[in-house]
Design a protein around this motif. Structure first.
Motif, PDB file in Angstrom:
ATOM      1  N   LEU A 167     -17.395  14.575  -4.628  1.00 56.97           N
ATOM      2  CA  LEU A 167     -15.992  14.956  -4.748  1.00 56.97           C
ATOM      3  C   LEU A 167     -15.763  15.628  -6.102  1.00 56.97           C
ATOM      4  N   LYS A 168     -15.003  16.695  -6.085  1.00 54.26           N
ATOM      5  CA  LYS A 168     -14.703  17.439  -7.315  1.00 54.26           C
ATOM      6  C   LYS A 168     -13.233  17.207  -7.661  1.00 54.26           C
ATOM      7  N   LEU A 169     -12.972  16.079  -8.278  1.00 55.81           N
ATOM      8  CA  LEU A 169     -11.606  15.688  -8.617  1.00 55.81           C
ATOM      9  C   LEU A 169     -11.510  15.493 -10.127  1.00 55.81           C
ATOM     10  N   PRO A 170     -10.886  16.423 -10.837  1.00 59.53           N
ATOM     11  CA  PRO A 170     -10.720  16.254 -12.285  1.00 59.53           C
ATOM     12  C   PRO A 170     -10.067  14.906 -12.607  1.00 59.53           C
ATOM     13  N   GLY A 171     -10.686  14.160 -13.507  1.00 63.82           N
ATOM     14  CA  GLY A 171     -10.156  12.841 -13.840  1.00 63.82           C
ATOM     15  C   GLY A 171     -10.586  11.750 -12.900  1.00 63.82           C
ATOM     16  N   GLY A 172     -11.359  12.098 -11.867  1.00 63.40           N
ATOM     17  CA  GLY A 172     -11.844  11.115 -10.916  1.00 63.40           C
ATOM     18  C   GLY A 172     -10.865  10.844  -9.790  1.00 63.40           C
ATOM     19  N   LEU A 173     -11.296  10.019  -8.855  1.00 61.93           N
ATOM     20  CA  LEU A 173     -10.477   9.619  -7.708  1.00 61.93           C
ATOM     21  C   LEU A 173      -9.480   8.564  -8.157  1.00 61.93           C
ATOM     22  N   ARG A 174      -8.194   8.777  -7.868  1.00 65.82           N
ATOM     23  CA  ARG A 174      -7.135   7.887  -8.340  1.00 65.82           C
ATOM     24  C   ARG A 174      -6.491   7.195  -7.141  1.00 65.82           C
ATOM     25  N   ILE A 175      -6.484   5.859  -7.178  1.00 65.91           N
ATOM     26  CA  ILE A 175      -6.029   5.070  -6.037  1.00 65.91           C
ATOM     27  C   ILE A 175      -4.997   4.044  -6.496  1.00 65.91           C
ATOM     28  N   LEU A 176      -3.919   3.907  -5.729  1.00 63.60           N
ATOM     29  CA  LEU A 176      -2.888   2.902  -5.971  1.00 63.60           C
ATOM     30  C   LEU A 176      -2.998   1.849  -4.878  1.00 63.60           C
ATOM     31  N   VAL A 177      -3.215   0.574  -5.261  1.00 61.39           N
ATOM     32  CA  VAL A 177      -3.456  -0.466  -4.271  1.00 61.39           C
ATOM     33  C   VAL A 177      -2.666  -1.724  -4.603  1.00 61.39           C
ATOM     34  N   HIS A 178      -2.767  -2.679  -3.682  1.00 58.59           N
ATOM     35  CA  HIS A 178      -2.187  -4.006  -3.892  1.00 58.59           C
ATOM     36  C   HIS A 178      -3.236  -4.918  -4.517  1.00 58.59           C
ATOM     37  N   GLY A 179      -2.799  -5.834  -5.373  1.00 59.90           N
ATOM     38  CA  GLY A 179      -3.745  -6.696  -6.063  1.00 59.90           C
ATOM     39  C   GLY A 179      -4.160  -7.897  -5.245  1.00 59.90           C
ATOM     40  N   ASP A 180      -4.681  -7.677  -4.030  1.00 52.99           N
ATOM     41  CA  ASP A 180      -5.120  -8.796  -3.206  1.00 52.99           C
ATOM     42  C   ASP A 180      -6.645  -8.847  -3.157  1.00 52.99           C
ATOM     43  N   PRO A 181      -7.229  -9.912  -2.580  1.00 50.71           N
ATOM     44  CA  PRO A 181      -8.680 -10.063  -2.612  1.00 50.71           C
ATOM     45  C   PRO A 181      -9.450  -8.906  -1.997  1.00 50.71           C
ATOM     46  N   THR A 182      -8.944  -8.329  -0.900  1.00 52.33           N
ATOM     47  CA  THR A 182      -9.693  -7.249  -0.267  1.00 52.33           C
ATOM     48  C   THR A 182      -9.756  -6.016  -1.157  1.00 52.33           C
ATOM     49  N   PHE A 183      -8.624  -5.601  -1.720  1.00 53.16           N
ATOM     50  CA  PHE A 183      -8.661  -4.433  -2.593  1.00 53.16           C
ATOM     51  C   PHE A 183      -9.405  -4.738  -3.893  1.00 53.16           C
ATOM     52  N   MET A 184      -9.358  -5.991  -4.356  1.00 52.43           N
ATOM     53  CA  MET A 184     -10.078  -6.323  -5.571  1.00 52.43           C
ATOM     54  C   MET A 184     -11.586  -6.340  -5.361  1.00 52.43           C
ATOM     55  N   VAL A 185     -12.013  -6.379  -4.100  1.00 51.84           N
ATOM     56  CA  VAL A 185     -13.427  -6.202  -3.808  1.00 51.84           C
ATOM     57  C   VAL A 185     -13.922  -4.867  -4.371  1.00 51.84           C
ATOM     58  N   MET A 186     -13.011  -3.879  -4.380  1.00 54.28           N
ATOM     59  CA  MET A 186     -13.373  -2.565  -4.925  1.00 54.28           C
ATOM     60  C   MET A 186     -13.835  -2.661  -6.372  1.00 54.28           C
ATOM     61  N   GLU A 187     -13.345  -3.647  -7.088  1.00 53.83           N
ATOM     62  CA  GLU A 187     -13.767  -3.799  -8.478  1.00 53.83           C
ATOM     63  C   GLU A 187     -15.249  -4.132  -8.557  1.00 53.83           C
ATOM     64  N   ASN A 188     -15.711  -5.013  -7.663  1.00 57.70           N
ATOM     65  CA  ASN A 188     -17.128  -5.355  -7.637  1.00 57.70           C
ATOM     66  C   ASN A 188     -17.991  -4.227  -7.075  1.00 57.70           C
ATOM     67  N   LEU A 189     -17.393  -3.406  -6.226  1.00 60.61           N
ATOM     68  CA  LEU A 189     -18.146  -2.333  -5.572  1.00 60.61           C
ATOM     69  C   LEU A 189     -17.982  -0.988  -6.271  1.00 60.61           C
ATOM     70  N   LYS A 190     -17.329  -0.980  -7.391  1.00 58.65           N
ATOM     71  CA  LYS A 190     -16.939   0.260  -8.036  1.00 58.65           C
ATOM     72  C   LYS A 190     -18.128   1.186  -8.298  1.00 58.65           C
ATOM     73  N   ARG A 191     -19.163   0.650  -8.912  1.00 63.88           N
ATOM     74  CA  ARG A 191     -20.314   1.502  -9.240  1.00 63.88           C
ATOM     75  C   ARG A 191     -20.941   2.093  -7.985  1.00 63.88           C
ATOM     76  N   GLN A 192     -21.053   1.265  -6.940  1.00 63.82           N
ATOM     77  CA  GLN A 192     -21.676   1.754  -5.718  1.00 63.82           C
ATOM     78  C   GLN A 192     -20.833   2.850  -5.066  1.00 63.82           C
ATOM     79  N   PHE A 193     -19.507   2.662  -5.029  1.00 65.32           N
ATOM     80  CA  PHE A 193     -18.669   3.687  -4.412  1.00 65.32           C
ATOM     81  C   PHE A 193     -18.595   4.948  -5.268  1.00 65.32           C
ATOM     82  N   GLU A 194     -18.720   4.810  -6.556  1.00 62.20           N
ATOM     83  CA  GLU A 194     -18.792   6.019  -7.388  1.00 62.20           C
ATOM     84  C   GLU A 194     -20.035   6.819  -7.049  1.00 62.20           C
ATOM     85  N   GLN A 195     -21.137   6.119  -6.742  1.00 64.04           N
ATOM     86  CA  GLN A 195     -22.343   6.826  -6.302  1.00 64.04           C
ATOM     87  C   GLN A 195     -22.122   7.486  -4.942  1.00 64.04           C
TER      88      GLN A 195
END
Length: 590
Positions: A175-203
């Motif tokens: 993806l060619k997004l200046p500043g990276g991909l920007r996401i607005l989410v709810h602070g619940d357990p499912t979306f917070m899973v993204m925090e643990n998966l961040k490096r993998q999804f960036e790849q």
């Protein structure tokens, strides 16, 4: 729906020096990768002479790096081959020609490439991992292997015909997004899973990911505030399903058919109620990111010891709550959302549904009520009905068998006492189950049963659908739109949803994910929710996404709270709710 009441806003950054969460692993596949790497290492160092296996060495290095979120270059692959550079280069070309490796440009010139596992490699290695697991279990499982494990490894789920979903693979083009991909989410357990998966999804997407998470009310405020800006600050936003009509009418989100080919989403794979809940006037505006019904959690061990059947009706709930309620011993009958405002408002409108009463005059259809055709219609609130009164009186009766702090309990507070063993039953969304399913120290761990909402005399078993849809803001910059669509597809794919489940989420909006053998072994919730969907018990009409729904929910939560405190009678509370809801329904949302 999935709601956090007091969660502070947080930013997940990816800049230099920022803490990076540990990436998620895939239990069986990653275990086999590690096992084979260790075995090859032992063979190479333990036998002399020995001959390296460059193909396997490179494949294992590529898979291990993918799971750990590390960039892999051609030179790194050759170095991992264990053979001279020229030979390694040739073997790498053979793997690429065989379709096991995908190349992605890392620079505009295209001269620098990163390497990623292909779909073919995932499929082939997944099959290999299953066979290695079975061989290892057969050789070393011994007498400690359980019947369930024997059934799995020697013909149970392995032969069930349900293919396992391979891990997500990297996009062909970053993806060619200046500043990276920007996401607005709810602070619940499912979306917070993204925090643990961040490096993998960036790849996977090839760019930084910047995620902002808010509590439910603040999330809605920020989404509406963002819509007033000239250009959206976000590429994707999470939308609570009841907000959909309001966000469409206010021009907050884009219609998906205008910006993408819907077939890419495989719509038939989503739970029917979850997919339909993302539509307004027949048009989809988002993709289910979570489908998390609210269920009745109950202590199977307590019920069995007391000789009680699982609570199927509201009277069953009262009877069981009365039996188990013993404040002197620190035990209480039932926990639920009793906190003033949004929390109690949700509880009340879903309790109305348990008694067979939608909160507006929806037309009755087979299997429930029609919430598919809400645009452009005038509705009448139904809080002045006998069934709404029965729902309010049910909550009053629950008060007698609830914890003393019930009137301040919201989303997480109701599940915590259930998890720690002081409450017999709790109304809770499936996304909250990890609090006790993943914590062996919790009294409810391994002792919890799950049911649709117990119903009143004129109701039927339903599991009110909650969750969020990922949507694309209407005011997104045009140059970011196509990449935002690619991210939307990637984050809601079966492979991504399976990864969320493996990391601890208990929401799965797709049938294919709930049926995946690896996912089903994580929790019985996935199979049960699939079954509820097939039985048409998953319903979104209890919270119809009309534009005024948020204000009506808040009104109910305020008026019913006064009722529960004994300040007004049930009839007076409902009369006030009826009057205010009528006023809200006459008010334009624009």
């Amino acid at each position: 729906m999935s709601e956090m009441h007091h969660e502070p806003a947080k930013n997940i950054h990816s800049g230099k020096g920022a803490p990076v969460a540990s990436p998620a692993s895939h239990p069986e596949v990653l275990q086999v990768v590690s096992f084979l790497q260790e075995i090859l290492g032992e063979i190479d160092t333990g036998l002399d002479p020995s001959t390296p296996n460059p193909h396997l060495n490179m494949i294992l290095h590529l898979l291990d790096s993918h799971f750990e979120g590390r960039v892999v270059s051609p030179s790194a692959m050759v170095a991992a081959s264990g053979v001279p550079y020229a030979t390694g280069t040739r073997k790498l070309a053979e793997l690429t020609e065989a379709g096991f490796i995908e190349q992605r440009p890392r620079t505009k010139s295209g001269k620098t490439m990163s390497l990623h596992p292909s779909a073919k490699l995932f499929q082939v290695f997944n099959q290999l991992a299953e066979r290695v697991d079975r061989v290892a279990q057969g050789a070393y499982g011994g007498t400690q292997r359980t019947d369930a494990a024997r059934d799995y490894y020697f013909g149970g789920s392995y032969q069930s015909g349900q293919a396992m979903i391979p891990p997500p693979r990297a996009l062909t083009q970053a993806l060619k997004l200046p500043g990276g991909l920007r996401i607005l989410v709810h602070g619940d357990p499912t979306f917070m899973v993204m925090e643990n998966l961040k490096r993998q999804f960036e790849q996977i997407v090839g760019t930084d990911i910047n995620q902002r998470a808010f509590s439910i009310d603040r999330l809605r405020e920020e989404a509406l505030r963002n819509a007033s800006r000239n250009k959206s600050r976000y590429d994707l936003i999470a939308v609570d399903l009841p907000w959909l009509g309001e966000f469409v009418e206010k021009g907050v989100i884009r219609a998906l058919p205008d910006i993408m080919d819907l077939d890419r989403l495989e719509p038939s794979d989503f739970h029917t109620a979850g997919w339909k809940a993302t539509h307004w006037d027949g048009v989809p505006y988002g993709v289910p990111s979570q489908t998390t019904p609210e269920l009745m959690f109950y202590r199977k061990d307590w019920f069995a010891e007391a000789g009680f059947e699982p609570p199927r009706t509201t009277q069953d709930v009262i009877d069981a709550a009365r039996h188990f309620h013993n404040p002197q011993s620190g035990r209480y009958g039932v926990a639920w959302n009793g906190a003033r405002g949004t929390a109690l408002g949700h509880t009340f409108i879903m309790t109305c549904a348990d008694f067979g009463q939608p909160i507006i005059d929806l037309p009755r259809i087979a299997g429930g009520y029609d919430a598919d055709h809400l645009a452009g219609r005038d509705f009448r609130p139904m809080f002045d009905s006998d069934r709404a009164l029965a729902a309010a009186e049910y909550l009053l009766e629950l008060m007698q068998y609830s914890p003393p702090d019930i009137l301040s309990m919201s989303w997480y507070e109701r599940v915590r006492p259930f998890a720690n063993g002081t409450v017999a039953m709790a109304y809770g969304y499936t996304l909250l189950a990890p609090y006790f399913e993943l914590d062996a120290t919790c009294a409810a761990n391994g002792n919890t049963g799950y049911l649709p909402h117990p119903h009143g005399p004129e109701g039927v078993p339903i599991a009110p659908v909650g969750g969020y849809a990922l949507c694309i803001p209407a005011n997104i910059a045009e140059e970011r739109l196509s990449d935002a669509v690619e991210a939307l597809v990637a984050f809601t794919s079966p492979a991504a949803q399976k990864l969320y489940a493996q990391e601890g989420s208990r929401t799965a909006p797709r049938y294919s994910v709930g049926a995946d053998p690896e996912v089903r072994r994580l929790s019985e919730i996935f199979e049960l929710v699939d079954e509820m969907s097939w039985r048409d018990e998953l319903q979104f009409w209890p919270r119809p996404p009309i534009p005024q729904i948020s204000d009506i929910i808040a009104t109910c939560g305020n008026e019913l709270h006064d009722m529960l405190r004994g300040l007004v009678s049930p009839k007076d509370a409902l009369a006030k709710a009826q009057q205010e809801a009528e006023r809200r329904l006459r008010t334009s949302v624009t």
